[in-house]
Design a protein around this motif. Structure first.
Motif, PDB file in Angstrom:
ATOM      1  N   GLU A   1      31.929   0.985  -6.298  1.00  0.00           N
ATOM      2  CA  GLU A   1      33.370   0.745  -6.158  1.00  0.00           C
ATOM      3  C   GLU A   1      34.071   1.978  -5.609  1.00  0.00           C
ATOM      4  O   GLU A   1      33.624   3.108  -5.790  1.00  0.00           O
ATOM      5  CB  GLU A   1      33.972   0.369  -7.513  1.00  0.00           C
ATOM      6  CG  GLU A   1      33.475  -0.955  -8.039  1.00  0.00           C
ATOM      7  CD  GLU A   1      34.177  -1.326  -9.328  1.00  0.00           C
ATOM      8  OE1 GLU A   1      34.462  -0.429 -10.148  1.00  0.00           O
ATOM      9  OE2 GLU A   1      34.436  -2.521  -9.512  1.00  0.00           O
TER      10      GLU A   1
ATOM     11  N   GLU B   1      43.833  -8.690  -5.588  1.00  0.00           N
ATOM     12  CA  GLU B   1      44.237  -9.794  -6.467  1.00  0.00           C
ATOM     13  C   GLU B   1      45.748 -10.034  -6.445  1.00  0.00           C
ATOM     14  O   GLU B   1      46.207 -11.117  -6.774  1.00  0.00           O
ATOM     15  CB  GLU B   1      43.809  -9.510  -7.911  1.00  0.00           C
ATOM     16  CG  GLU B   1      42.332  -9.580  -8.157  1.00  0.00           C
ATOM     17  CD  GLU B   1      41.941  -9.127  -9.563  1.00  0.00           C
ATOM     18  OE1 GLU B   1      42.837  -8.769 -10.362  1.00  0.00           O
ATOM     19  OE2 GLU B   1      40.739  -9.131  -9.850  1.00  0.00           O
ATOM     20  N   ASN B   2      46.496  -9.031  -6.062  1.00  0.00           N
ATOM     21  CA  ASN B   2      47.959  -9.110  -6.086  1.00  0.00           C
ATOM     22  C   ASN B   2      48.575  -9.573  -4.774  1.00  0.00           C
ATOM     23  O   ASN B   2      49.803  -9.639  -4.669  1.00  0.00           O
ATOM     24  CB  ASN B   2      48.532  -7.734  -6.452  1.00  0.00           C
ATOM     25  CG  ASN B   2      48.176  -7.337  -7.858  1.00  0.00           C
ATOM     26  OD1 ASN B   2      48.786  -7.800  -8.800  1.00  0.00           O
ATOM     27  ND2 ASN B   2      47.152  -6.509  -8.008  1.00  0.00           N
TER      28      ASN B   2
ATOM     29  N   GLU C   1      40.940  -5.108  -7.245  1.00  0.00           N
ATOM     30  CA  GLU C   1      42.097  -5.217  -8.142  1.00  0.00           C
ATOM     31  C   GLU C   1      43.398  -5.233  -7.346  1.00  0.00           C
ATOM     32  O   GLU C   1      44.328  -5.978  -7.683  1.00  0.00           O
ATOM     33  CB  GLU C   1      42.100  -4.061  -9.144  1.00  0.00           C
ATOM     34  CG  GLU C   1      40.992  -4.166 -10.168  1.00  0.00           C
ATOM     35  CD  GLU C   1      40.828  -2.914 -11.012  1.00  0.00           C
ATOM     36  OE1 GLU C   1      40.384  -3.052 -12.151  1.00  0.00           O
ATOM     37  OE2 GLU C   1      41.135  -1.793 -10.520  1.00  0.00           O
TER      38      GLU C   1
ATOM     39  N   MET D   1      43.195   1.767  -9.218  1.00  0.00           N
ATOM     40  CA  MET D   1      42.754   0.400  -8.973  1.00  0.00           C
ATOM     41  C   MET D   1      41.669   0.375  -7.903  1.00  0.00           C
ATOM     42  O   MET D   1      41.710   1.152  -6.953  1.00  0.00           O
ATOM     43  CB  MET D   1      43.928  -0.471  -8.518  1.00  0.00           C
ATOM     44  CG  MET D   1      45.056  -0.566  -9.517  1.00  0.00           C
ATOM     45  SD  MET D   1      46.459  -1.521  -8.880  1.00  0.00           S
ATOM     46  CE  MET D   1      45.913  -3.165  -9.296  1.00  0.00           C
ATOM     47  N   THR D   2      40.740  -0.559  -8.056  1.00  0.00           N
ATOM     48  CA  THR D   2      39.737  -0.792  -7.022  1.00  0.00           C
ATOM     49  C   THR D   2      40.355  -1.649  -5.922  1.00  0.00           C
ATOM     50  O   THR D   2      41.442  -2.220  -6.104  1.00  0.00           O
ATOM     51  CB  THR D   2      38.509  -1.520  -7.588  1.00  0.00           C
ATOM     52  OG1 THR D   2      38.920  -2.824  -8.031  1.00  0.00           O
ATOM     53  CG2 THR D   2      37.874  -0.756  -8.738  1.00  0.00           C
TER      54      THR D   2
END
Length: 106
Positions: free
Chosen positions: A65, A35-36, A32, A28-29
């Motif tokens: 990234e 976002e959680n 990403e 994951m970046t």
């Protein structure tokens, strides 16, 4: 400093443990991962840095990234440390069982 110290420091925070669980399934970046969580991207980056410092994740630059991946081998020092206590309690419980069996045979 104990070589396991950075690993334990990284594992001490519940957010970082959650991140590790997320990374077990995929790379994951930073975006990403962020976002959680209900925190800034900068705060997530700090957590990822601590995880990286502990060796628990690897970070690979892909263009602009940074992709984060779980490094499960870094859990070795934790496993080694915990194994001492497994052996300790196994010995204590075996001694207790022997004492109970000896008492019951009287």
């Amino acid at each position: 400093m104990n070589s396991a110290q950075p690993v334990f420091r990284a594992l001490a925070d519940p957010t970082r443990r959650d991140i590790l669980l997320m990374l077990r399934g995929s790379q994951m970046t930073i975006a990403e991962v962020a976002e959680n969580f209900d925190m800034t991207r900068a705060a997530v980056k700090k957590h990822l840095t601590v995880l990286s410092d502990g060796g628990l994740i690897t970070v690979e630059a892909r263009g602009r990234e940074r992709v984060n991946s779980l490094n499960p081998q870094a859990m070795g020092p934790v496993r080694d440390w915990l194994s001492f206590f497994d052996e300790f309690w196994d010995d204590k419980l075996s001694a207790l069982q022997s004492a109970i069996e000896k008492d019951q045979s009287k």
